[in-house]
Design a protein around this motif. Structure first.
Motif, mmCIF file in Angstrom:
data_model
loop_
_atom_site.group_PDB
_atom_site.id
_atom_site.type_symbol
_atom_site.label_atom_id
_atom_site.label_comp_id
_atom_site.label_asym_id
_atom_site.label_seq_id
_atom_site.Cartn_x
_atom_site.Cartn_y
_atom_site.Cartn_z
ATOM 1 N N GLN A 123 -5.986 5.964 -0.706
ATOM 2 C CA GLN A 123 -4.949 6.993 -0.559
ATOM 3 C C GLN A 123 -5.325 7.980 0.522
ATOM 4 N N PRO A 124 -4.392 8.477 1.274
ATOM 5 C CA PRO A 124 -2.984 8.089 1.331
ATOM 6 C C PRO A 124 -2.801 6.737 2.044
ATOM 7 N N GLY A 125 -1.853 5.960 1.544
ATOM 8 C CA GLY A 125 -1.649 4.602 2.038
ATOM 9 C C GLY A 125 -1.399 4.525 3.541
ATOM 10 N N GLU B 222 0.836 -1.215 0.000
ATOM 11 C CA GLU B 222 0.000 0.000 0.000
ATOM 12 C C GLU B 222 0.866 1.259 0.000
ATOM 13 N N LEU C 87 1.170 10.552 -5.886
ATOM 14 C CA LEU C 87 0.943 11.816 -5.156
ATOM 15 C C LEU C 87 2.091 12.795 -5.400
ATOM 16 N N GLN D 41 -0.701 -0.045 -10.217
ATOM 17 C CA GLN D 41 -0.113 1.129 -9.578
ATOM 18 C C GLN D 41 1.208 0.785 -8.906
ATOM 19 N N TRP E 194 -5.272 16.246 -6.355
ATOM 20 C CA TRP E 194 -5.552 15.045 -5.570
ATOM 21 C C TRP E 194 -6.998 15.068 -5.067
ATOM 22 N N HIS F 269 -6.998 -0.045 -3.007
ATOM 23 C CA HIS F 269 -6.504 1.165 -3.658
ATOM 24 C C HIS F 269 -6.988 2.370 -2.870
ATOM 25 N N LEU G 153 1.460 2.724 -3.297
ATOM 26 C CA LEU G 153 0.318 3.339 -3.981
ATOM 27 C C LEU G 153 0.357 4.862 -3.884
ATOM 28 N N ASP G 154 1.206 5.369 -3.012
ATOM 29 C CA ASP G 154 1.307 6.823 -2.836
ATOM 30 C C ASP G 154 2.226 7.484 -3.854
#
Ligand SMILES: Nc1nc2c(ncn2[C@@H]2O[C@H](COP(=O)(O)OP(=O)(O)OP(=O)(O)O)[C@@H](O)[C@H]2O)c(=O)[nH]1
Ligand SMILES: [Mg+2]
Length: 470
Positions: free
Chosen positions: A220-222, A143, A150, A313, A158, A218, A146-147
């Motif tokens: 965010q933020p992780g 995870e 950003l 991602q 965002w 998925h 996944l950021d």
């Protein structure tokens, strides 16, 4: 004539030279989304290595097959500021009289081993009969990768993207409390820390609900769902603004809620996202990404497509060709990745080929980019701790492939056929029929002197380390 002492000195310096010129140290990173099997994989891997060469069942690992694996031992880890991987605790629960799976983990941890082996290369063998490889294994949540996007986004961009995700089925309903609280926020005027903290908490709760109730990864933020050492830090007290367009309200006002949210978003990028890549990621040599495709197949279409998106991602972190964002920011050095479908013991052996084909389809686009970055990749299906026996059961007078194991929830021995794994990305028909029935199994009881049963852990070791032990 060269004296005995001089010869031995010469031999020692030659050994030093070769030691320095050969790569004697590997940092192997293990990642995957939550519950994908990272901790079980590392625990099983370390246990196989520590068991040594006597009873090993690792024929696909060339070093073991050729009788060159001499043993391994645990040594103090490289970085004392990084939490230790809890090997002893995990193996104790896996090898108990009533075995249980390791507990979930939420951050990064590491463990160091020294592997002793007999070198294959002639040059090395003339100098020394044995050689050592230092292996650091690092566990971290997928995870966190996944950021990465950003880093290329402003707070406004965002926020817009997060507002769009609210249109996905089920999300707005779970976000109700957060949306209600946030609707009262004034973007200009001095911000109220308590109000910001409350809305941030409601946003974090919403993300947790997305994970627990919709099976989504998925997110965010992780770090909001997997904060690691940042639990409770003010750095995590922000949220996207989704209550209307951001067209500069509060911008001119230094202490406004808008400026504070924007500042924390920027700090998150700088101190959390970038720092992870700088402190950890750039030092990894090898990477294994574990993919649990079976749980999302069971959970349904939204969960599966979300997992697929999350994996795509995650793969962007390994696409650091010349134009890649990562190459521009840092200099990563991973040169080999293994993508592994985990928990393959949940399906009958005739389905392993389909499972592999499915993983191939999930990663195909990303893999092309990974190859372009000069990284060698392999795709396998494995089980870190094989918890089922494959066999046949009689059904309506005919033998059918089946799995037998102890069901995790009830502790009862059961035999079942979990269904067919689609060899391609599942189409509407698959979801309508919901042909897959996944059951969690308890780990098997294993005698203390025997290795843990597995499926293709040896192939994973071969792909990850084979070339480092020549
Ligand atoms: N049958 C079977 N189940 C497995 C295997 N590996 C993991 N599991 C199951 O998957 C669960 C999660 O495994 P972990 O190793 O804790 O996964 P993780 O990725 O470390 O999970 P987090 O720490 O929560 O992110 C376990 O509790 C088991 O139920 C396997 O090889 N076979
Ligand atoms: Mg874990």
């Amino acid at each position: 004539m060269v004296s005995k002492a001089t010869f031995s000195n010469l031999q020692r310096s030659a050994k030093d030279l070769v030691n320095r010129s050969l790569d004697r140290h590997v940092r192997l990173a293990v990642t995957g989304l939550s519950r994908s099997g990272k901790t079980a994989f590392i625990t099983a891997l370390v246990d196989h290595l520590l068991q040594g060469p006597v009873h090993h069942q690792l024929p696909l690992w060339s070093v073991a097959r050729e009788g060159r694996f001499l043993g391994a031992k645990k040594v103090p880890q490289a970085h004392f500021h990084i939490p230790s991987f809890k090997f002893e605790q995990n193996i104790k629960s896996l090898r108990a009289d009533t075995p249980s799976w390791p507990v979930p983990t939420a951050g990064v941890s590491e463990i160091r081993l020294k592997i002793k082996y007999r070198p294959d290369s002639l040059l090395w063998r003339n100098i020394s009969q044995t050689a050592e490889l230092t292996l650091d294994i690092i566990d971290y949540p997928g995870e966190w990768l996944l950021d990465l996007p950003l880093l290329q986004m402003t707070y406004e961009q965002w926020s817009e993207q997060m507002a769009q995700t609210l249109t996905q089925p089920g999300r707005a309903e779970l976000a109700k409390n957060w949306l209600n609280l946030g609707a009262q926020l004034e973007l200009h005027g001095a911000y109220d820390e308590l109000q910001i903290a409350q809305i941030s908490q409601a946003y974090t709760d919403y993300l947790h609900q997305c994970k627990a109730q919709l099976g989504l990864h998925h997110i965010q933020p992780g770090r909001f769902v997997l904060p690691g050492e940042l639990e409770g830090a003010p750095l995590l007290a922000f949220f996207p603004y989704v209550w209307g367009e951001l067209n500069g309200q509060g911008q001119e006002d230094k202490d406004s809620a808008f400026n504070m949210l924007k500042a924390r978003f920027e700090q998150y990028k700088e101190h959390v996202v970038k720092r992870f890549y700088q402190q950890h990621f750039v030092h990894f040599d090898r990477q294994i990404v574990l993919l649990d495709c079976l749980t999302p197949l069971n959970a349904g279409r939204q969960s599966f497509e979300d997992m697929q998106m999350a994996i795509e991602q995650i793969m962007q972190s390994f696409q650091y060709g010349q134009s890649g964002l990562l190459r521009r920011l840092f200099a990563p050095k991973i040169d080999r990745i293994v993508f592994a479908a985990s928990k393959a013991d949940h399906v009958t052996p005739d389905q392993h080929e389909n499972l592999l084909a499915l993983v191939d389809k999930i990663i195909v686009n990303g893999q092309r980019e990974v190859a372009f970055s000069g990284i060698e990749s392999h795709c396998i299906a494995l089980a870190a701790v094989k918890s089922t026996q494959a066999g046949k059961v009689d059904y309506q007078g005919k033998p059918h492939a089946a799995l037998t194991g102890r069901q995790l929830d009830t502790s009862e021995m059961i035999s079942l056929y979990p269904g067919e794994v689609p060899a391609d990305l599942p189409q509407a028909k698959f979801w309508q029929e919901q042909g897959f029935d996944f059951t969690n199994f308890a780990p098997p009881v294993v005698a203390s002197n025997l290795p843990l049963p597995h499926i293709r852990m040896d192939l994973a070791i071969e792909h990850l380390l084979g070339d480092k032990l020549l």
